[in-house]
Write an enzyme that holds these catalytic residues in place. Structure first.
Site, PDB file in Angstrom:
ATOM      1  CD  GLN A 130       5.109  31.134  30.367  1.00 63.72           C
ATOM      2  OE1 GLN A 130       5.969  32.005  30.477  1.00 63.72           O
ATOM      3  NE2 GLN A 130       5.023  30.129  31.214  1.00 63.72           N
ATOM      4  CE  LYS A 147       7.943  33.502  33.223  1.00 66.68           C
ATOM      5  NZ  LYS A 147       8.030  32.497  32.168  1.00 66.68           N
ATOM      6  CG  ASP A 188      12.541  31.475  28.913  1.00 63.44           C
ATOM      7  OD1 ASP A 188      12.445  31.529  30.159  1.00 63.44           O
ATOM      8  OD2 ASP A 188      11.569  31.544  28.144  1.00 63.44           O
TER       9      ASP A 188
HETATM   10  N1  GUN Z   1       6.750  27.407  31.013  1.00 64.26           N
HETATM   11  C1  GUN Z   1       7.030  26.884  32.229  1.00 64.26           C
HETATM   12  N2  GUN Z   1       8.181  27.399  32.722  1.00 64.26           N
HETATM   13  C2  GUN Z   1       8.632  28.259  31.775  1.00 64.26           C
HETATM   14  C3  GUN Z   1       9.777  29.101  31.712  1.00 64.26           C
HETATM   15  O1  GUN Z   1      10.617  29.171  32.614  1.00 64.26           O
HETATM   16  N3  GUN Z   1       9.873  29.858  30.569  1.00 64.26           N
HETATM   17  C4  GUN Z   1       8.971  29.794  29.561  1.00 64.26           C
HETATM   18  N4  GUN Z   1       9.175  30.547  28.479  1.00 64.26           N
HETATM   19  N5  GUN Z   1       7.900  29.010  29.600  1.00 64.26           N
HETATM   20  C5  GUN Z   1       7.747  28.257  30.710  1.00 64.26           C
END
Ligand code: GUN
Length: 301
Positions: free
Chosen positions: A114, A70, A137
């Site tokens: 996350q 990311k 998100d």
């Molecule tokens: N953990 C697994 N997929 C995601 C996601 O798309 N966003 C976040 N914040 N955590 C995750």
């Protein structure tokens, strides 16, 4: 309904076809290229780049890989990325304090925590503490509610990315039978709302569903997000269907695979996403798109 990709031999029996690959990596690359020039213009005009804060609590190795990707994605399109890597014993109160600071920080347009967070932290409390306008998100109940109410604001990244992949097929989703496997808050449920918004007839299958095969066999679109390697057998796929595989699993030999048996499914599907290189790159791309959207809202553009 027309079955795309179906061919018949002399006795009119349907034969197998070879699915077109829905190449998420290539689509993500094109979208990020466009975003890069838009971000450069926005940065020039407003004197700062969109800012994304990424919070990671603990040392889950997979989460570290996702967060690194990311950050790289952010920097590639010209964002300012702010990383907060906190130890596993960080208290919920401390994390809430950090989110509150980031909510107030004018340099920050998007905040991402996350998941999963360690067991002593309640994920719902954390997600609900994020300013919905910075919830890139798309997990905050406000943003989920906006999607349910057919007025999407910031949309959940994986379902949003799946919709972009489905758009690549060129098929109108109105009236199509779409079957989602998996009812999670992150993928299955918002995916159902996205498909409903697009006019599809939607079925959500989950761990209590009886006869999963029967549902898959009548689906024009399958979205597999069960988190079970190879759960969806290729022989179940309706000829010409579009198959979106959200699953990602590491085989013993180190290679990656999804929830769908790819080789056999691609002999029947009209379109299919590969793993890796399908949904994964699109999830990050939609996070970046949401951050641009949040930036524009923030600066009033
Ligand atoms: N953990 C697994 N997929 C995601 C996601 O798309 N966003 C976040 N914040 N955590 C995750």
């Amino acid at each position: 309904m027309t079955i795309v990709g179906k061919v018949r031999c002399c006795n009119n029996a349907p034969m197998t076809t070879k699915a077109k690959i829905l190449d998420g990596k290539a689509l993500a690359g094109r979208m990020r290229e466009d975003m890069r020039s838009e971000v450069a213009q926005l940065t020039e005009k407003h004197g700062r780049a969109p800012g994304l804060a990424v919070i990671l609590v603990g040392d889950d190795p997979a989460s570290h890989v996702y967060v690194r990707n990311k950050k790289i994605g952010c920097e590639n399109v010209g964002f300012a990325s702010f990383s907060h890597e906190l130890p596993a014993d960080t208290s919920q109160q401390h994390l809430l304090g950090l989110i509150s600071e980031l909510n107030q920080d004018p340099k920050i347009d998007g905040i991402l925590v996350q998941l999963p967070v360690p067991d002593h932290i309640n994920p719902e409390t954390i997600l609900e503490a994020i300013d919905p306008n910075k919830d890139v998100d798309g997990f905050h109940p406000y943003n989920i509610g906006r999607l349910v109410a057919r007025k999407p604001a910031l949309r959940s990244c994986t379902p949003y990315g799946c919709m972009k992949l489905l758009a690549e097929t060129g098929r109108d989703l109105h009236g199509l039978e779409c079957v989602i496997v998996g009812a999670s808050n992150i993928v299955g449920r918002p995916m159902a709302m996205e498909l409903l918004l697009a006019g599809a007839t939607v079925t959500v299958c989950h761990r209590f569903t009886q006869n999963l095969q029967a549902h898959i066999e009548r689906a024009d679109v399958v979205v597999a997000a069960a988190g079970k390697q190879g759960l969806i057998q290729g022989e179940w796929i309706k000829l010409g269907a579009a198959v979106i595989d959200v699953g990602i699993h590491r085989r013993d030999d180190g290679t990656l695979t999804g929830d769908v048996a790819f080789e056999s499914a691609s002999k029947r599907a009209g379109w299919i996403t590969p793993v890796p290189g399908g949904v994964g790159p699109m999830t990050i791309t939609m996070l970046l798109a949401n951050t641009v959207q949040a930036f524009k809202t923030h600066i009033g553009e």
